[in-house]
Enzyme design. Structure first.
Site, PDB file in Angstrom:
ATOM      1  N   LEU A   3      46.207  16.798  17.417  1.00  0.00           N
ATOM      2  CA  LEU A   3      45.716  17.827  18.337  1.00  0.00           C
ATOM      3  C   LEU A   3      46.144  19.220  17.890  1.00  0.00           C
ATOM      4  CD1 LEU A   3      44.296  18.687  20.898  1.00  0.00           C
ATOM      5  CD2 LEU A   3      46.363  18.122  22.188  1.00  0.00           C
ATOM      6  N   HIS A  12      61.254   6.922  25.624  1.00  0.00           N
ATOM      7  CA  HIS A  12      60.353   6.621  26.748  1.00  0.00           C
ATOM      8  C   HIS A  12      60.882   5.372  27.437  1.00  0.00           C
ATOM      9  CE1 HIS A  12      56.799   5.837  29.129  1.00  0.00           C
ATOM     10  NE2 HIS A  12      56.260   6.960  28.703  1.00  0.00           N
ATOM     11  N   ARG A  34      62.397  11.314  32.499  1.00  0.00           N
ATOM     12  CA  ARG A  34      62.535  10.194  31.575  1.00  0.00           C
ATOM     13  C   ARG A  34      63.940   9.892  31.098  1.00  0.00           C
ATOM     14  NH1 ARG A  34      57.404  11.299  27.832  1.00  0.00           N
ATOM     15  NH2 ARG A  34      56.010  10.743  29.512  1.00  0.00           N
ATOM     16  N   GLU A  58      52.909  12.148  37.132  1.00  0.00           N
ATOM     17  CA  GLU A  58      53.903  11.468  36.292  1.00  0.00           C
ATOM     18  C   GLU A  58      55.298  11.916  36.701  1.00  0.00           C
ATOM     19  OE1 GLU A  58      51.470  10.641  32.156  1.00  0.00           O
ATOM     20  OE2 GLU A  58      52.435  12.566  32.371  1.00  0.00           O
ATOM     21  N   ARG A  78      61.781  16.665  27.406  1.00  0.00           N
ATOM     22  CA  ARG A  78      60.412  17.127  27.682  1.00  0.00           C
ATOM     23  C   ARG A  78      59.861  16.534  28.974  1.00  0.00           C
ATOM     24  NH1 ARG A  78      55.126  14.882  26.376  1.00  0.00           N
ATOM     25  NH2 ARG A  78      56.283  13.092  25.605  1.00  0.00           N
ATOM     26  N   LEU A  85      50.894  17.631  24.799  1.00  0.00           N
ATOM     27  CA  LEU A  85      49.491  17.910  24.433  1.00  0.00           C
ATOM     28  C   LEU A  85      49.162  19.352  24.816  1.00  0.00           C
ATOM     29  CD1 LEU A  85      47.747  14.572  25.560  1.00  0.00           C
ATOM     30  CD2 LEU A  85      48.432  15.225  23.257  1.00  0.00           C
ATOM     31  N   HIS A  99      60.480   8.127  21.467  1.00  0.00           N
ATOM     32  CA  HIS A  99      59.116   8.513  21.837  1.00  0.00           C
ATOM     33  C   HIS A  99      58.743   9.919  21.396  1.00  0.00           C
ATOM     34  CE1 HIS A  99      55.476   8.620  24.233  1.00  0.00           C
ATOM     35  NE2 HIS A  99      55.913   9.623  24.954  1.00  0.00           N
ATOM     36  N   GLU A 141      54.275  18.844  17.851  1.00  0.00           N
ATOM     37  CA  GLU A 141      55.545  18.118  18.015  1.00  0.00           C
ATOM     38  C   GLU A 141      56.540  18.446  16.906  1.00  0.00           C
ATOM     39  OE1 GLU A 141      55.073  13.989  19.089  1.00  0.00           O
ATOM     40  OE2 GLU A 141      57.224  13.597  18.785  1.00  0.00           O
TER      41      GLU A 141
END
Ligand code: FAD
Ligand code: SIN
Length: 561
Positions: free
Chosen positions: A29, A257, A310, A131, A406, A412, A371, A395
């Site tokens: 991306l 993750h 997370r 999330e 994060r 993204l 992750h 990234e």
């Protein structure tokens, strides 16, 4: 004349009609966003992908991309959530800049043809999911295969654009710097003049001169034995920039993750956090001291339970697994019902069913896995690095957005926002006069004789990182890891200097550099914060700063770094 046309005219005047292309290393991306914005202004761009064009973390993204779009949402709320997750190390200016540009970023993706999940009543007609760590629903998504939808749409745009040349199976080896083009001129202003890249099909390393180089190579998850990341994630851009003298920051903050599928045939399949966002519950497995699956444990660890950030959820799972001596915990979504699960999580549903797990009837066995790389090459908000002519996005970078951990679906977003500003910066900057770049020198190397050296060191490094530099760290384990890493690095460098390069060797050489950066950063942090938890320094200091590593100057004479 529009601002963009004026920028392009400046650039053409400064470098002449036969300007060199911009070389973008990476077709995820970040790389495609930069390339499409540049190409849209008439700039020639060459995009390299070291495997096929489809391979990379972007296509694997599940949950979605943040968009501050809802009437119940605000830039301030997103900044606050990013800061909370980032545990005091988020750069507020960066977070506000990215949040402010999020609606435009999602709108740009929609304009590129990304088929986000619709909701006629939602903002921009989009369905927003939730999330961990987010105060409200603000994640635009394409069911649970958001990354694939984004990547396919952008790749189609790039293929249709005559200004973009896509080269797959070309792996960048190193940046071409003054060390190569002006080894005897220590006064020359440091600059990046292009990249050396191995064409994996012809097995030849070629010099690709460039008016600017953009590193968009993704993270370094493959440095750990267990990861959600694809094989491309070997930290190549971070290592290349580091070798070229750029700073690297916050490398100790590797995000684990919480919920990677635990299955012998599926080492790196993510179970999206959106499943917890929609009500999935973490439970202990059957066994001694455990009730049959049904016992939740997250409420004992954090008041936000399954929706805590997370780092907290991953550490809680690690704690419970060690306490109960079990190989995994369960993620139970059975109460959400088959219709809902099939509609909202078709990818997870199908993949689990292939492996014999019907997630509407049984819980999913999950474990934490490496992750996301929160640190990376230090850049400003336009992707500029410490080296003239060299930019980095995605990234592979450190912009200050992620701090010590994060927030889900911010990655993204960062790719799209900084991808655009990076393209603007390149167009605004007069390119230097094209320089004669030397061909790759293979005169002193032979064909590799002992491939086992590479495969052995690759396995050893990844296991070492998993066991010694994982979710819970100690100073002794970090020191042991650093000692082993230095030995491995010396062996790998020796191999690199004496043999012809291939992809495995190049990736291993980059992995070991990143491993050293991670461990050195971890050793410098005398506290526990976000993703870095040390048993020797369990407290969080009242004031803390990013960990910034600077490379010592090296001899300019050697052509192979
Ligand atoms: P990538 O997409 O990884 O692309 C890297 C590119 O660089 C590839 O084309 C690769 O071939 C190329 N490359 C690398 N090295 C070289 C080299 N030496 N020479 C040539 N080419 C090279 N984030 C979110 O915000 N939301 C999510 O829902 C989400 N879900 C995720 C799910 C999974 C399973 C994973 C692994 C990550 C997820 N992330 C998510 C994180 C996010 O997907 C990545 O951070 C993001 O896609 C990175 O994009 P990128 O362009 O920087 O790198
Ligand atoms: C996920 O879908 O859980 C991944 C989201 C992210 O990494 O941002």
């Amino acid at each position: 004349m529009s601002q963009a046309q004026a920028q392009q005219a400046t650039r053409e005047n400064s470098i002449g009609a036969a300007a060199l292309p911009v070389v973008v290393v990476g077709a995820g991306l970040a790389g495609l966003t930069v390339a499409l914005h540049l190409a849209g202004q008439g700039q020639q761009v060459t995009v390299l992908a070291k495997r096929t064009l489809g391979e990379g973390a972007t296509a694997w993204a599940q949950g979605g991309i943040v968009g501050v779009l809802g009437s119940d949402d605000s830039v301030e709320s997103h900044v606050r959530d990013t800061q909370d997750a980032g545990a005091g190390l988020v750069d507020e200016h960066t977070a506000r800049f990215i949040a402010t540009n999020s609606a435009e970023a999602v709108g740009w993706l929609v304009a590129q043809g990304v088929p986000f999940s619709p909701d006629p009543a939602g903002p921009l007609g989009l369905h927003l999911t939730r999330e961990g760590g987010h105060a409200v629903r603000r994640i635009a998504h394409a069911a649970d295969a958001t990354g694939r939808a984004i990547h396919e749409a952008l790749l189609a745009q790039a293929k249709a654009n005559a200004n973009v040349t896509l080269l797959e199976k070309w792996i960048a080896v190193d940046l071409i710097t003054n060390r190569h083009v002006a080894p005897d001129d220590p006064e020359a202003t440091p600059h990046c003049h292009g990249v050396y890249a191995l064409n994996i099909v012809s097995q030849k390393v070629e010099a690709l001169p460039a008016s600017a180089v953009v590193l968009a190579t993704g993270g370094v998850g493959k440095v750990y034995r267990y990861t959600t990341n694809p094989d491309t994630a070997t930290g190549d851009g971070i290592a290349m920039a580091w070798r070229a003298g750029c700073r690297a920051a916050n490398m100790e903050f590797i995000q684990f993750h919480p919920t990677c599928l635990y299955h012998p045939q599926e080492r790196s399949f993510l179970i999206t956090e959106a499943l917890r966002g929609e009500g999935g519950l973490l439970k202990l497995p059957n066994g001694q001291n455990c009730a049959p699956w049904g016992t939740r444990f997250m409420p004992e660890h954090d008041e936000r339970a399954e929706l805590a950030p997370r780092d907290i959820v991953a550490r809680a799972i690690d704690f419970e697994m060690k306490k109960h001596g079990v190989d995994h915990v369960w993620l139970d979504a059975t109460h959400l019902g088959e219709t809902f699960l099939r509609e909202h999580f078709p990818t997870v549903f199908a993949r689990c069913l292939d492996l014999g797990i019907d997630i509407s009837k049984q819980p999913i066995p999950v474990v934490p896995a490496a992750h996301y790389t929160c640190g990376g090459v230090v850049t400003d908000l336009q992707g500029r690095t410490d080296l003239g002519g060299l930019y980095a996005v995605g990234e592979a970078t450190y912009t200050g957005l992620h701090g010590a951990n994060r927030l889900a679906s911010n990655s993204l977003l960062e790719c799209v926002v900084i991808g655009k500003t990076c393209a603007d910066a390149i167009l605004e900057t007069p390119a230097p006069e094209p320089t004669q770049v030397p061909a790759w020198d293979e005169s002193l190397v032979e064909n590799a004789d002992e491939q086992v050296v590479i495969s052995h060191n690759w396995d050893e490094l990844r296991l070492l990182m998993w066991n010694y530099v994982g979710i819970v760290r100690t100073t002794k384990r970090l020191e042991r890891a650093l000692h082993r890493i230095k030995l491995l690095k010396a062996e790998i460098d020796d191999y690199y200097r004496n043999f012809k390069v291939n992809r495995d060797l190049l990736e291993l050489r980059n992995l070991v550099v990143c491993a050293e950066l991670i461990v050195r950063s971890a050793l410098m942090r005398h506290e526990s914060r976000g993703l870095h938890f040390s048993r020797d320094f369990p407290q969080t200091l009242p004031v803390s700063f990013p960990t910034v590593l600077t490379r010592k100057a090296r001899s300019r004479k050697s052509k192979r770094a």
